[in-house]
Each structure stands twice: as C-alpha cells, then as structure tokens.
Design a protein around this motif. Structure first.
Motif, PDB file in Angstrom:
ATOM      1  N   THR A 137     -26.318  20.685  56.186  1.00 45.08           N
ATOM      2  CA  THR A 137     -24.873  20.770  56.306  1.00 45.08           C
ATOM      3  C   THR A 137     -24.325  22.013  55.625  1.00 45.08           C
ATOM      4  O   THR A 137     -24.650  22.325  54.486  1.00 45.08           O
ATOM      5  N   HIS A 138     -23.509  22.744  56.352  1.00 41.76           N
ATOM      6  CA  HIS A 138     -22.727  23.844  55.775  1.00 41.76           C
ATOM      7  C   HIS A 138     -21.460  23.934  56.620  1.00 41.76           C
ATOM      8  O   HIS A 138     -21.403  24.645  57.619  1.00 41.76           O
ATOM      9  N   THR A 139     -20.450  23.168  56.216  1.00 40.20           N
ATOM     10  CA  THR A 139     -19.259  23.037  57.045  1.00 40.20           C
ATOM     11  C   THR A 139     -18.375  24.275  56.942  1.00 40.20           C
ATOM     12  O   THR A 139     -18.663  25.215  56.225  1.00 40.20           O
ATOM     13  N   GLY A 140     -17.268  24.236  57.661  1.00 38.62           N
ATOM     14  CA  GLY A 140     -16.378  25.379  57.779  1.00 38.62           C
ATOM     15  C   GLY A 140     -16.536  26.000  59.155  1.00 38.62           C
ATOM     16  O   GLY A 140     -17.658  26.263  59.598  1.00 38.62           O
ATOM     17  N   ALA A 141     -15.419  26.218  59.839  1.00 36.65           N
ATOM     18  CA  ALA A 141     -15.468  26.792  61.186  1.00 36.65           C
ATOM     19  C   ALA A 141     -14.495  27.958  61.306  1.00 36.65           C
ATOM     20  O   ALA A 141     -13.900  28.168  62.352  1.00 36.65           O
ATOM     21  N   SER A 142     -14.369  28.732  60.227  1.00 38.58           N
ATOM     22  CA  SER A 142     -13.402  29.831  60.246  1.00 38.58           C
ATOM     23  C   SER A 142     -13.973  31.109  60.822  1.00 38.58           C
ATOM     24  O   SER A 142     -13.226  32.055  61.074  1.00 38.58           O
ATOM     25  N   TYR A 180     -17.487  32.217  63.462  1.00 37.22           N
ATOM     26  CA  TYR A 180     -18.820  32.000  64.037  1.00 37.22           C
ATOM     27  C   TYR A 180     -18.915  32.679  65.394  1.00 37.22           C
ATOM     28  O   TYR A 180     -17.924  32.858  66.101  1.00 37.22           O
ATOM     29  N   ILE A 181     -20.132  33.084  65.741  1.00 38.93           N
ATOM     30  CA  ILE A 181     -20.443  33.632  67.060  1.00 38.93           C
ATOM     31  C   ILE A 181     -21.058  32.517  67.891  1.00 38.93           C
ATOM     32  O   ILE A 181     -21.884  31.742  67.405  1.00 38.93           O
ATOM     33  N   LEU A 182     -20.659  32.463  69.147  1.00 40.12           N
ATOM     34  CA  LEU A 182     -21.110  31.393  70.039  1.00 40.12           C
ATOM     35  C   LEU A 182     -21.612  31.999  71.339  1.00 40.12           C
ATOM     36  O   LEU A 182     -20.976  32.890  71.912  1.00 40.12           O
ATOM     37  N   SER A 183     -22.783  31.529  71.784  1.00 41.14           N
ATOM     38  CA  SER A 183     -23.287  31.984  73.078  1.00 41.14           C
ATOM     39  C   SER A 183     -22.569  31.248  74.201  1.00 41.14           C
ATOM     40  O   SER A 183     -21.999  30.168  73.996  1.00 41.14           O
ATOM     41  N   LYS A 184     -22.596  31.836  75.378  1.00 44.21           N
ATOM     42  CA  LYS A 184     -21.959  31.212  76.533  1.00 44.21           C
ATOM     43  C   LYS A 184     -22.559  29.826  76.817  1.00 44.21           C
ATOM     44  O   LYS A 184     -21.842  28.854  77.088  1.00 44.21           O
ATOM     45  N   SER A 185     -23.885  29.737  76.755  1.00 47.18           N
ATOM     46  CA  SER A 185     -24.526  28.451  77.037  1.00 47.18           C
ATOM     47  C   SER A 185     -24.168  27.415  75.985  1.00 47.18           C
ATOM     48  O   SER A 185     -23.973  26.234  76.290  1.00 47.18           O
ATOM     49  N   ALA A 186     -24.064  27.843  74.712  1.00 47.92           N
ATOM     50  CA  ALA A 186     -23.682  26.909  73.650  1.00 47.92           C
ATOM     51  C   ALA A 186     -22.244  26.449  73.828  1.00 47.92           C
ATOM     52  O   ALA A 186     -21.912  25.289  73.545  1.00 47.92           O
ATOM     53  N   ALA A 187     -21.368  27.342  74.287  1.00 46.22           N
ATOM     54  CA  ALA A 187     -19.976  26.959  74.537  1.00 46.22           C
ATOM     55  C   ALA A 187     -19.911  25.842  75.566  1.00 46.22           C
ATOM     56  O   ALA A 187     -19.151  24.876  75.410  1.00 46.22           O
ATOM     57  N   ARG A 188     -20.736  25.955  76.580  1.00 48.64           N
ATOM     58  CA  ARG A 188     -20.761  24.909  77.605  1.00 48.64           C
ATOM     59  C   ARG A 188     -21.289  23.591  77.034  1.00 48.64           C
ATOM     60  O   ARG A 188     -20.792  22.512  77.362  1.00 48.64           O
ATOM     61  N   LYS A 189     -22.294  23.689  76.166  1.00 48.08           N
ATOM     62  CA  LYS A 189     -22.803  22.482  75.506  1.00 48.08           C
ATOM     63  C   LYS A 189     -21.714  21.805  74.695  1.00 48.08           C
ATOM     64  O   LYS A 189     -21.518  20.581  74.759  1.00 48.08           O
ATOM     65  N   LEU A 190     -21.001  22.591  73.897  1.00 46.68           N
ATOM     66  CA  LEU A 190     -19.989  22.035  73.009  1.00 46.68           C
ATOM     67  C   LEU A 190     -18.843  21.401  73.791  1.00 46.68           C
ATOM     68  O   LEU A 190     -18.304  20.363  73.387  1.00 46.68           O
ATOM     69  N   ILE A 191     -18.468  22.018  74.885  1.00 45.23           N
ATOM     70  CA  ILE A 191     -17.413  21.445  75.722  1.00 45.23           C
ATOM     71  C   ILE A 191     -17.830  20.068  76.235  1.00 45.23           C
ATOM     72  O   ILE A 191     -17.070  19.096  76.182  1.00 45.23           O
ATOM     73  N   ALA A 192     -19.068  19.974  76.714  1.00 47.20           N
ATOM     74  CA  ALA A 192     -19.563  18.701  77.244  1.00 47.20           C
ATOM     75  C   ALA A 192     -19.679  17.646  76.148  1.00 47.20           C
ATOM     76  O   ALA A 192     -19.338  16.476  76.353  1.00 47.20           O
ATOM     77  N   LEU A 193     -20.139  18.054  74.966  1.00 46.91           N
ATOM     78  CA  LEU A 193     -20.348  17.107  73.871  1.00 46.91           C
ATOM     79  C   LEU A 193     -19.047  16.639  73.226  1.00 46.91           C
ATOM     80  O   LEU A 193     -19.034  15.611  72.533  1.00 46.91           O
ATOM     81  N   SER A 194     -17.968  17.396  73.425  1.00 47.26           N
ATOM     82  CA  SER A 194     -16.724  17.100  72.718  1.00 47.26           C
ATOM     83  C   SER A 194     -15.661  16.451  73.592  1.00 47.26           C
ATOM     84  O   SER A 194     -14.482  16.421  73.231  1.00 47.26           O
ATOM     85  N   GLU A 195     -16.051  15.917  74.722  1.00 50.41           N
ATOM     86  CA  GLU A 195     -15.070  15.260  75.572  1.00 50.41           C
ATOM     87  C   GLU A 195     -14.434  14.055  74.877  1.00 50.41           C
ATOM     88  O   GLU A 195     -13.290  13.701  75.152  1.00 50.41           O
ATOM     89  N   ASP A 196     -15.175  13.455  73.961  1.00 50.36           N
ATOM     90  CA  ASP A 196     -14.664  12.293  73.221  1.00 50.36           C
ATOM     91  C   ASP A 196     -14.933  12.514  71.732  1.00 50.36           C
ATOM     92  O   ASP A 196     -15.674  11.770  71.102  1.00 50.36           O
ATOM     93  N   PHE A 197     -14.324  13.541  71.152  1.00 47.63           N
ATOM     94  CA  PHE A 197     -14.616  13.890  69.761  1.00 47.63           C
ATOM     95  C   PHE A 197     -13.885  12.965  68.788  1.00 47.63           C
ATOM     96  O   PHE A 197     -12.780  12.493  69.059  1.00 47.63           O
ATOM     97  N   VAL A 198     -14.542  12.709  67.656  1.00 41.96           N
ATOM     98  CA  VAL A 198     -13.964  11.832  66.634  1.00 41.96           C
ATOM     99  C   VAL A 198     -14.083  12.414  65.228  1.00 41.96           C
ATOM    100  O   VAL A 198     -13.592  11.827  64.268  1.00 41.96           O
ATOM    101  N   ASP A 199     -14.751  13.554  65.081  1.00 41.00           N
ATOM    102  CA  ASP A 199     -14.958  14.169  63.776  1.00 41.00           C
ATOM    103  C   ASP A 199     -14.277  15.533  63.723  1.00 41.00           C
ATOM    104  O   ASP A 199     -14.037  16.157  64.760  1.00 41.00           O
ATOM    105  N   PRO A 200     -13.955  16.040  62.532  1.00 40.43           N
ATOM    106  CA  PRO A 200     -13.422  17.399  62.404  1.00 40.43           C
ATOM    107  C   PRO A 200     -14.371  18.406  63.034  1.00 40.43           C
ATOM    108  O   PRO A 200     -15.588  18.215  63.028  1.00 40.43           O
ATOM    109  N   VAL A 201     -13.832  19.487  63.545  1.00 42.42           N
ATOM    110  CA  VAL A 201     -14.640  20.422  64.324  1.00 42.42           C
ATOM    111  C   VAL A 201     -15.767  21.032  63.502  1.00 42.42           C
ATOM    112  O   VAL A 201     -16.883  21.234  64.018  1.00 42.42           O
ATOM    113  N   ASP A 202     -15.534  21.317  62.218  1.00 40.71           N
ATOM    114  CA  ASP A 202     -16.608  21.938  61.429  1.00 40.71           C
ATOM    115  C   ASP A 202     -17.721  20.942  61.135  1.00 40.71           C
ATOM    116  O   ASP A 202     -18.902  21.298  61.105  1.00 40.71           O
ATOM    117  N   GLN A 203     -17.365  19.669  60.935  1.00 38.07           N
ATOM    118  CA  GLN A 203     -18.388  18.645  60.754  1.00 38.07           C
ATOM    119  C   GLN A 203     -19.143  18.417  62.064  1.00 38.07           C
ATOM    120  O   GLN A 203     -20.374  18.290  62.078  1.00 38.07           O
TER     121      GLN A 203
END
Length: 263
Positions: free
Chosen positions: A144-149, A151-174
């Motif tokens: 764990t190393h939280t904080g989201a102020s 970061y660099i994100l790849s295009k493929s990772a952006a697509r992963k995060l979008i799919a995984l966060s359709e029903d988010f319940v935690d703070p974005v950095d967590q």
C-alpha cells in the motif's frame, strides 16, 4: 504524453498556480473540471453505494474525486497517445518534470501505472529497478502507498480501471494503490523514487507551502493503525519485534521497506 489536471470550478487560485508552473516548464495541459460533490447533493445525483467499502463510507467529496479521476481515465483511453499523466491541483514538483514527461521511453513495457508521488509513509519496493536520469529510479510497488495526486497511466490500464470502477465503493487512491482493494490485482504498478510529486499538505514547513486545505479531509474518518490502538507500554515492547519481522520479511522477499523521498 497528455497532462490532465483535475481542478474544481470553485478553486481558480489553484488553477492559476498550476498554469504558472506548467507554463514556466513549457508544458501544455488539459484542465479536467472536477466533479463537485456538493453539486451532486444539490442536484440529487449522489447515490450511496449499496455496500460499504473496505476503507470507509464515501462522502460526496470522495465520490466527486473518484468521478473526476474516472473522467481522466476515459480521456486517456480515448486519446491517440499510449500514456497520459494525471495531476491534482494542490501538488508540488521536484526537479526535472519537463524532462521526465517529454518522452515515454523510460516507462517499462509492462507498466500499467507509474506512481509519481510520495505520501511519506513506509512502502515495500523491489530492491532493484531501472535507473533513470537525475538520480531517480523506477521500482515495482509491492504494498500500500496511497495518494492519487500524480501518476502516469497507460491506455490499456485506463480501460481496465474504467471497467473495474463501474461500481466503486472505496476512495480512488485506495482503489488503485491498496492491495486489499479492487484494482490492485489487475495492475502492474511502478514507483518513481525519489518521487517528483507531493501534495501541498505533506511538504512541511518551508517557502514552497501554499497552505491549500484538502477539500476531502472533513469527510475522512480518523483511521488508527493497530499500533496506535495498543497501549503505550505494549507498543514499546512490540516495536523492535515488529521492525525486525518487517525487515526480515522484506529481505526474504527481495524487497526494501522505505519512505519514498521527494526531490
């Protein structure tokens, strides 16, 4: 790579400061209007998740923050470039930011995320990594190393995060940087060390401090660690044992336990 800056409409002072910094560095950026949690309430658009997250129940500010980052992910996923960088508007930068962001050749091919910031807490990193210019290195983040102020994100990772966060319940950095939360298992995360980015509230005393108050602190409950819940005498007994165990465990796993510095 494209730079995306998250900024609330009601924080023009932060935008002006960041525009000056980027301008002095010769960097272009795209302002991403932050989702305002207060407006979500006023417009009746804030819906509490049916289940609680692993960290704490999200408030309107945290929800707006997550949606703001999600908008950046969508922009990165739809851009021509293979990488994008996301910054919040209360950050300070170390030396060499323009040089770092001028090309992507230094980013490992398997990297989903490169964490550019530090929150000055202990984290586990690989003991070896890629050496970069200006005395920095890039190592896999293993804890764990939280904080989201920043970061660099790849295009493929952006697509992963979008799919995984359709029903988010935690703070974005967590959500992104805590192994107990949703996205960790699907991401390969590297840590830049020394970090080139840090939030204003963590800089400490000095002329750099702007004094921005976090827009989320009032929503975050006080999270006490296990050692803080123990009595002081017991903490004194447990401290050397805990430190010895963590040192041995990290060594056996080929890791190092460090407070990622800012420079």
């Amino acid at each position: 790579m494209n730079i995306y800056l998250i900024n609330l409409d009601r924080s023009p002072d932060r935008l002006q400061r960041m525009a000056t910094i980027f301008g002095d560095l010769g960097l272009d950026f795209t302002r991403m209007p932050a989702v305002d949690g207060a407006k979500l309430i006023a417009e009746g658009k804030l819906h509490r998740p049916e289940r609680a997250g692993l960290i704490y129940q999200l408030g309107p500010g945290e929800t707006g923050c997550f949606l703001s980052h999600r908008a950046c992910w969508e922009a990165i996923a739809n851009a021509e470039q293979n990488h994008g960088v996301v910054f919040e508007d209360d950050v300070h930068f170390g030396s060499g930011l323009a040089e770092l962001l001028s090309n992507v050749a230094w980013i490992p091919g398997d990297a989903d995320v490169v964490k550019l910031e530090t929150t000055r807490v202990h984290a586990l990193l690989d003991r070896t990594g890629n050496k970069l210019a200006l005395g920095r290195s890039l190592k896999r983040l293993r804890s764990t190393h939280t904080g989201a102020s920043g970061y660099i994100l790849s295009k493929s990772a952006a697509r992963k995060l979008i799919a995984l966060s359709e029903d988010f319940v935690d703070p974005v950095d967590q959500f992104m940087f805590n192994p107990a939360c949703t996205a960790w298992a699907d991401l390969t995360i590297y840590q830049l060390t020394p970090a080139i980015c840090i939030q204003d509230m963590l800089v400490g005393a000095g002329s750099q401090v702007v004094g921005f108050q976090s827009t989320l602190e009032d929503e975050r409950p006080e999270l006490k660690s296990q050692k803080e819940r123990l009595s002081k005498p017991l903490r004194e007994i447990m401290r050397p044992l805990r430190q010895a165990w963590m040192f041995l465990n990290s060594r056996l796993r080929g890791l190092e336990r460090v407070r990622v510095p800012f420079s």
